[in-house]
Design an enzyme around this catalytic site. Structure first.
Site, PDB file in Angstrom:
ATOM      1  N   THR A  30      30.834  -1.517  25.120  1.00  0.00           N
ATOM      2  CA  THR A  30      29.630  -0.881  25.692  1.00  0.00           C
ATOM      3  C   THR A  30      29.679  -0.899  27.225  1.00  0.00           C
ATOM      4  O   THR A  30      29.283   0.069  27.874  1.00  0.00           O
ATOM      5  CB  THR A  30      28.338  -1.586  25.235  1.00  0.00           C
ATOM      6  OG1 THR A  30      28.537  -2.993  25.328  1.00  0.00           O
ATOM      7  CG2 THR A  30      27.973  -1.223  23.818  1.00  0.00           C
ATOM      8  N   LYS A  72      23.542  -5.738  33.713  1.00  0.00           N
ATOM      9  CA  LYS A  72      23.354  -5.274  32.331  1.00  0.00           C
ATOM     10  C   LYS A  72      22.821  -6.407  31.458  1.00  0.00           C
ATOM     11  O   LYS A  72      23.346  -7.512  31.491  1.00  0.00           O
ATOM     12  CB  LYS A  72      24.689  -4.781  31.754  1.00  0.00           C
ATOM     13  CG  LYS A  72      25.297  -3.636  32.529  1.00  0.00           C
ATOM     14  CD  LYS A  72      26.693  -3.309  32.045  1.00  0.00           C
ATOM     15  CE  LYS A  72      27.685  -4.413  32.324  1.00  0.00           C
ATOM     16  NZ  LYS A  72      29.080  -4.051  32.041  1.00  0.00           N
ATOM     17  N   THR A 104      29.388  -3.224  19.106  1.00  0.00           N
ATOM     18  CA  THR A 104      29.044  -3.166  20.532  1.00  0.00           C
ATOM     19  C   THR A 104      30.250  -3.420  21.432  1.00  0.00           C
ATOM     20  O   THR A 104      30.096  -3.537  22.642  1.00  0.00           O
ATOM     21  CB  THR A 104      27.956  -4.202  20.884  1.00  0.00           C
ATOM     22  OG1 THR A 104      28.448  -5.490  20.511  1.00  0.00           O
ATOM     23  CG2 THR A 104      26.655  -3.923  20.187  1.00  0.00           C
ATOM     24  N   CYS A 144      32.373  -1.031  29.287  1.00  0.00           N
ATOM     25  CA  CYS A 144      33.365  -0.075  29.797  1.00  0.00           C
ATOM     26  C   CYS A 144      32.812   1.344  29.690  1.00  0.00           C
ATOM     27  O   CYS A 144      32.951   2.169  30.597  1.00  0.00           O
ATOM     28  CB  CYS A 144      34.649  -0.144  28.966  1.00  0.00           C
ATOM     29  SG  CYS A 144      35.365  -1.789  28.886  1.00  0.00           S
TER      30      CYS A 144
END
Ligand SMILES: Nc1ncnc2c1ncn2[C@@H]1O[C@H](COP(=O)(O)OP(=O)(O)O)[C@@H](O)[C@H]1O
Ligand SMILES: Cc1ncc(COP(=O)(O)O)c(N)n1
Ligand SMILES: [Mg+2]
Length: 574
Positions: free
Chosen positions: A287, A251, A284, A289
């Protein structure tokens, strides 16, 4: 012995040998098998009774339930995610985020808690791990009883807990395992000891269908490798894939200097660079999880992996966008509203929802002016809408109740057919009687809190405010917008203190609610109002500038075009 094939296409979980439980008869079982053919997932979850420790196994109870269902015409099963994660007291991340995210996507979410954190929007103030044996107990409770489709992991604070989970998954196989290797919170606080790295690398990853590290986690898993570009993320995805998971998603929420939110998905063969727009917000927290839970929910619903990841990413982006200006907590990292879709629908389920843009050209009627020009209120409202009014408020200070209701009913018909909301000034009883879209109350009228409790969540409530404190109170009372003024001197309202453009700006900057400016506003000065250019200011409310003129339609059109010019000018100059 009956051999039931696990439908999970997994390298780890194969056939489950199932001795028939002597505590229920074979004919029941065959009935179950009949039902199970229609719904294959019922088969997957049947577990050996020998592992139930002599108690009635959950599968027997479920099976009995399925038999009853077959007799009653069938039960509905739900896609089921079990999250094995830590609690976040602030509810932005952890178990709380997981349950909300799965719920938002239509999956049932059970939860095994591995740790309790004292956490808020500032950071993590404390971590209290749940003893391994009790994590094992929770896992057994859920997995021995419920048909879990997908297990999603979050905070696993110790290598011991990772081992406990691995053992449970071997005993109770599921269709898919999503591992979010949570190590550090976004605030920089440690959520797992360094020894967990080996637990992930050596034990859990080989069981995982997808692993979703953020940049820091990917780097830690790879011995501190620096990750600064999309190409670095691709290399990291490949190296993590070599540790055993079937798919990897690195990510890029924290990619330095990126105007996008780019993630890299690797399935062992192909790389998919997933581009997303970066939402500019402080909210944020959670995000990661949320993303992993959404992937789990989509997998539980039957999506293929890449589609699950893409849907999850879209959900996170929409939730961030919807939540970008929500204010919860005083710290640098706010939570997002996972239930944004539900909240939007809850609002639209009634007569109409409130859209702050409706405040753009707000027409407030005046019976005296209508009398002067020989117009009935219905014609005046009709003309204002024809000219472009975006919301109408009936302000009938002298009307007797019966006439007021009659006029409101007639105006409501016109407003509804033009999709323009109609509010009633002061009179909550009149609004209720004609089912208007809401009310506008002043500081000495019924408090907004009371009006809200009478009118319910779906009606629009506006409050006149002159100060930041009044705006704060209106927000706390559950109002939808505030009217701020008098911006300029006016004859429409006696003894009305003028706040000026400066006062308007102060209130707009302090207000958490959208603002409409009111008081002495006309075609001559509407532009200067919009040009103060503060985000909460959504429009102007006018009385005389519309209704004390010969042609209401012409005046409304003129005002609208001034507002449009000045607000686009204001936007450009921000
Ligand atoms: N500001 C943002 N706007 C849009 N998407 C974001 C933003 N921040 C993070 N994301 C996305 O949210 C997901 C979680 O990413 P990230 O924040 O890197 O993980 P974590 O929360 O574990 O640190 C990713 O899909 C990422 O692209
Ligand atoms: C209990 C708990 N679990 C996980 C996270 C990570 O949150 P994020 O989704 O921002 O990576 C957290 N802050 N707290
Ligand atoms: Mg994370």
């Amino acid at each position: 012995m009956l051999e039931l094939l696990d439908s999970c296409d997994s390298r780890r979980f194969r056939a489950t040998k199932m001795p028939i439980n002597p505590s229920f008869d074979t004919s029941s079982f065959m009935a179950v098998a009949g039902v199970a053919t229609a719904s294959p997932s019922s088969l997957i979850y049947t577990r050996p009774s020998s592992r139930s420790g002599g108690r009635i196994p959950g599968n027997a109870r479920r099976t009995t339930a399925v038999v009853m269902a077959a007799e009653n015409g069938g039960w509905r099963t739900m896609p089921h995610v079990l999250t094995v994660a830590g609690s976040d007291s602030g509810a932005g991340a952890g178990i709380q985020a997981d349950i909300k995210a799965c719920g938002a996507l239509g999956a049932y979410c059970s939860s095994v808690i591995t740790a309790v954190t004292a956490q808020n929007t500032v950071g993590v103030q404390g971590v209290h791990s749940v003893p391994e044996a009790f994590v094992a107990k929770q896992l057994r409770s859920v997995l021995s009883d419920m048909a879990v489709d997908v297990v999603k992991t979050g905070m696993l604070p110790s290598v011991g807990i990772i081992k406990v989970l691995c053992r449970s998954l071997q005993e109770f196989p599921v269709k898919a395992l999503v591992v979010d290797p949570v190590m550090v919170s976004t605030s920089g606080d440690m959520l797992a000891g360094p020894s967990t790295l080996s637990g992930y690398r050596d034990e859990l990853f080989v069981m995982a269908d997808i692993v979703t590290p953020n940049l820091k986690e990917a780097s830690a898993l790879l011995g501190g490798m620096s990750l600064r570009t999309v190409s670095d993320m691709c290399s990291a995805a490949k190296s993590i894939h070599n540790l055993g998971p079937r798919n990897v998603l690195v990510k890029g929420g924290h990619l330095p200097g990126s105007s996008e939110a780019t993630d890299v998905f690797f399935d062992g063969e192909n790389y998919h660079v997933l581009h997303g727009s970066r939402v500019n917000t402080r909210n944020t927290h959670g995000t990661g999880c949320t993303l992993a839970s959404c992937i789990a929910a989509e997998l539980a619903k039957g999506s293929p992996m890449l589609q699950a990841v893409q849907r999850a990413k879209t959900f996170v982006e929409s939730a961030l966008d919807y939540s970008k200006d929500i204010l919860i907590g005083n710290g640098p990292q706010g939570p997002l509203d996972h239930l944004f879709d539900l909240n939007t629908h809850a609002h639209t389920a009634g007569a109409r929802s409130f859209d702050a843009n409706d405040l753009f050209l707000y027409a407030v009627t005046d019976s005296g002016m209508n009398r002067k020009w020989g117009r009935c209120i219905v014609d005046a409202v009709k003309a204002s809408i024809e000219g472009g009014a975006t919301i109408v408020q009936l302000r009938e200070k002298e009307a007797v109740t019966r006439d007021f209701i009659e006029a409101a009913n007639a105006c409501l018909e016109i407003c509804r057919s033009n999709r323009v909301p109609l509010l009633i000034n002061d009179r909550v009883d009149v609004a209720l009687a004609c089912d208007a879209d809401g009310v506008h109350v002043g500081q000495s009228d019924m408090p907004a809190r009371v009006a809200r409790s009478i009118l319910g969540p779906q009606k629009i409530i506006g409050v006149s405010c002159k100060t930041a404190a009044q705006a704060e109170q209106a927000w706390a009372d559950g109002a939808d917008y505030i009217g701020c003024g008098g911006v300029f001197p006016t004859t429409t309202k006696a003894n009305n203190l003028t706040v000026g453009l400066d006062g308007l700006k102060v209130v707009c900057l302090a207000s958490k609610l959208p603002v409409v400016a009111i008081g002495g506003i006309s075609a001559a000065n509407a532009g200067s109002v919009m040009e103060i250019s503060v985000p909460r200011l959504k429009g102007v409310a006018v009385v005389s500038a519309l209704f004390n003129r010969e042609c209401i339609v012409t005046e409304a059109r003129r005002l609208k075009s001034i507002l449009m010019d000045s607000s686009s000018h204001a936007k450009l100059s921000v």
